[in-house]
Motif scaffolding. Structure first.
Motif, PDB file in Angstrom:
ATOM      1  N   SER A  61      23.287  -7.575 -25.570  1.00  0.00           N
ATOM      2  CA  SER A  61      24.294  -8.240 -24.908  1.00  0.00           C
ATOM      3  C   SER A  61      25.138  -7.334 -23.794  1.00  0.00           C
ATOM      4  O   SER A  61      25.797  -7.689 -22.771  1.00  0.00           O
ATOM      5  N   GLU A  62      25.229  -6.097 -24.077  1.00  0.00           N
ATOM      6  CA  GLU A  62      25.784  -4.992 -23.067  1.00  0.00           C
ATOM      7  C   GLU A  62      25.319  -5.101 -21.656  1.00  0.00           C
ATOM      8  O   GLU A  62      26.123  -5.168 -20.599  1.00  0.00           O
ATOM      9  N   VAL A  82      15.579 -12.970 -28.353  1.00  0.00           N
ATOM     10  CA  VAL A  82      16.542 -12.126 -27.361  1.00  0.00           C
ATOM     11  C   VAL A  82      17.559 -12.977 -26.711  1.00  0.00           C
ATOM     12  O   VAL A  82      18.705 -12.824 -26.679  1.00  0.00           O
ATOM     13  N   LEU A  83      16.778 -14.199 -26.168  1.00  0.00           N
ATOM     14  CA  LEU A  83      17.673 -15.262 -25.442  1.00  0.00           C
ATOM     15  C   LEU A  83      18.838 -15.833 -26.470  1.00  0.00           C
ATOM     16  O   LEU A  83      19.912 -16.183 -25.883  1.00  0.00           O
ATOM     17  N   GLN A  84      18.430 -15.959 -27.723  1.00  0.00           N
ATOM     18  CA  GLN A  84      19.287 -16.577 -28.545  1.00  0.00           C
ATOM     19  C   GLN A  84      20.529 -15.524 -28.772  1.00  0.00           C
ATOM     20  O   GLN A  84      21.754 -15.898 -28.938  1.00  0.00           O
ATOM     21  N   ALA A  88      25.062 -16.417 -25.081  1.00  0.00           N
ATOM     22  CA  ALA A  88      26.667 -16.483 -24.911  1.00  0.00           C
ATOM     23  C   ALA A  88      27.038 -15.785 -23.820  1.00  0.00           C
ATOM     24  O   ALA A  88      28.113 -15.940 -23.161  1.00  0.00           O
ATOM     25  N   ALA A  89      26.445 -14.539 -23.533  1.00  0.00           N
ATOM     26  CA  ALA A  89      27.008 -13.607 -22.500  1.00  0.00           C
ATOM     27  C   ALA A  89      26.407 -14.202 -21.044  1.00  0.00           C
ATOM     28  O   ALA A  89      27.131 -13.536 -20.170  1.00  0.00           O
ATOM     29  N   VAL A  90      25.640 -15.216 -20.868  1.00  0.00           N
ATOM     30  CA  VAL A  90      25.123 -15.453 -19.826  1.00  0.00           C
ATOM     31  C   VAL A  90      26.089 -16.566 -18.855  1.00  0.00           C
ATOM     32  O   VAL A  90      26.605 -17.381 -19.536  1.00  0.00           O
ATOM     33  N   THR A  91      26.281 -16.189 -17.886  1.00  0.00           N
ATOM     34  CA  THR A  91      27.173 -16.932 -17.072  1.00  0.00           C
ATOM     35  C   THR A  91      26.694 -17.642 -15.683  1.00  0.00           C
ATOM     36  O   THR A  91      25.433 -17.098 -15.399  1.00  0.00           O
ATOM     37  N   GLN A  92      27.391 -18.354 -14.897  1.00  0.00           N
ATOM     38  CA  GLN A  92      26.841 -18.955 -13.926  1.00  0.00           C
ATOM     39  C   GLN A  92      26.748 -17.851 -12.579  1.00  0.00           C
ATOM     40  O   GLN A  92      25.851 -17.950 -11.781  1.00  0.00           O
ATOM     41  N   GLN A 110      15.307 -23.948 -20.928  1.00  0.00           N
ATOM     42  CA  GLN A 110      15.815 -24.701 -22.368  1.00  0.00           C
ATOM     43  C   GLN A 110      16.253 -23.475 -23.178  1.00  0.00           C
ATOM     44  O   GLN A 110      17.454 -24.062 -23.800  1.00  0.00           O
ATOM     45  N   LEU A 111      16.052 -22.502 -23.162  1.00  0.00           N
ATOM     46  CA  LEU A 111      16.649 -21.593 -23.830  1.00  0.00           C
ATOM     47  C   LEU A 111      17.987 -20.655 -23.327  1.00  0.00           C
ATOM     48  O   LEU A 111      18.516 -20.087 -24.114  1.00  0.00           O
TER      49      LEU A 111
END
Length: 272
Positions: A61-62, A82-84, A88-92, A110-111
């Motif tokens: 996540s870092e 890993v994607l799960q 939450a840290a992925v942004t536009q 989808q993930l």
């Protein structure tokens, strides 16, 4: 998107291919080593990134928190977990690039959170010496800017082309697995010379240079390989006699069958 000099590039997964891509970008000056961050669960693969001057962490996540362009370079079966973990840290503002074989863009989208700019690449092993062949395809939310950024960076690793996603499995059969076909041919070339009396170290070196020179002529002249092959042949000469033996051994058909078999297997793996 940051200016290229300030671009922060992350790698979730630090194996050989991730290291090769990072080396290419850093050594070509496409991105500063201090602006590269790689994560892995243990220190086993992180030393090579540290030697390059890159940052390392054990926290996936870092990487998302500190980098804008992030390569997902884990083993395919680990990628959903890993994607799960990081979604939450992925942004536009992120550009996510998957290196995982067999995981298609639809699955990635989808993930990941809706609207994520995602691309999929397939490199081959010579990327580690900056002479690779890379193809990439973009997801529905990735545009020309993201494609241009990725191509500009990966050109440091060798040839880089955007293609339809359907070509990625063919690229695997042609180039990803194809590297091994070339090694087998190089070995056979050298062994033929050893049989005729040349020392093995010299035969291996000349075989490798022969393949390198032939490939460079294809790329730099733009000529079809058949034209260049014909240029080497002279009437009743050594080359045409040798080519006759290769044709009797069905070399051309066998190699075509190998590309087909590897492509088919790549497609099968992608359905699992």
């Amino acid at each position: 998107m940051e200016a290229r000099g300030e671009l922060r590039v992350g790698f979730v997964g630090a194996g050989r291919m991730a290291r090769g891509l990072a080396q290419g970008m850093v050594r070509a000056g496409k991105v500063q080593a201090a602006n590269v961050l790689a994560s892995a669960p243990s220190n086993r693969n992180l030393g090579a990134f540290q030697d390059l001057g890159c940052g390392t962490t054990h926290c996936n996540s870092e990487v998302l928190q500190r980098c804008t362009l992030v390569f997902l370079a884990t083993k395919p079966h680990l990628l959903p977990g890993v994607l799960q973990e990081v979604s939450a840290a992925v942004t536009q503002g992120h550009v996510i690039v998957s290196v995982a074989a067999g995981v298609n863009l639809q699955t990635l989208q989808q993930l990941l959170p809706a609207g994520t700019k995602v691309l999929r690449i397939m490199p081959n092993l010579p990327c580690v010496v900056q002479e690779g062949a890379v193809v990439f395809a973009r997801g529905s939310c990735a545009g020309e800017q993201e494609a241009a950024l990725l191509k500009g960076l990966l050109s440091a690793c060798g040839l880089c082309e955007e293609t339809p996603e359907s070509y990625i499995d063919i690229h695997t059969g042609l180039s990803g697995s194809g590297v091994a076909y070339v090694y087998l041919f190089a070995e056979a070339l050298a062994e033929g010379a050893v049989k005729m009396g040349m020392p093995s170290p010299l035969a291996n070196k000349i075989a490798a240079q022969t393949l390198l020179g032939a490939a460079k002529m294809i790329l730099e002249t733009g000529e079809h390989p058949a034209k260049l092959r014909g240029d080497v042949c002279t009437p009743a000469g050594t080359t045409i006699h040798a080519l006759h033996e290769l044709e009797k051994g069905a070399l051309r058909a066998t190699v075509m069958n190998a590309v087909e078999a590897a492509t088919t297997r790549a497609r099968e793996l992608g359905k699992k």
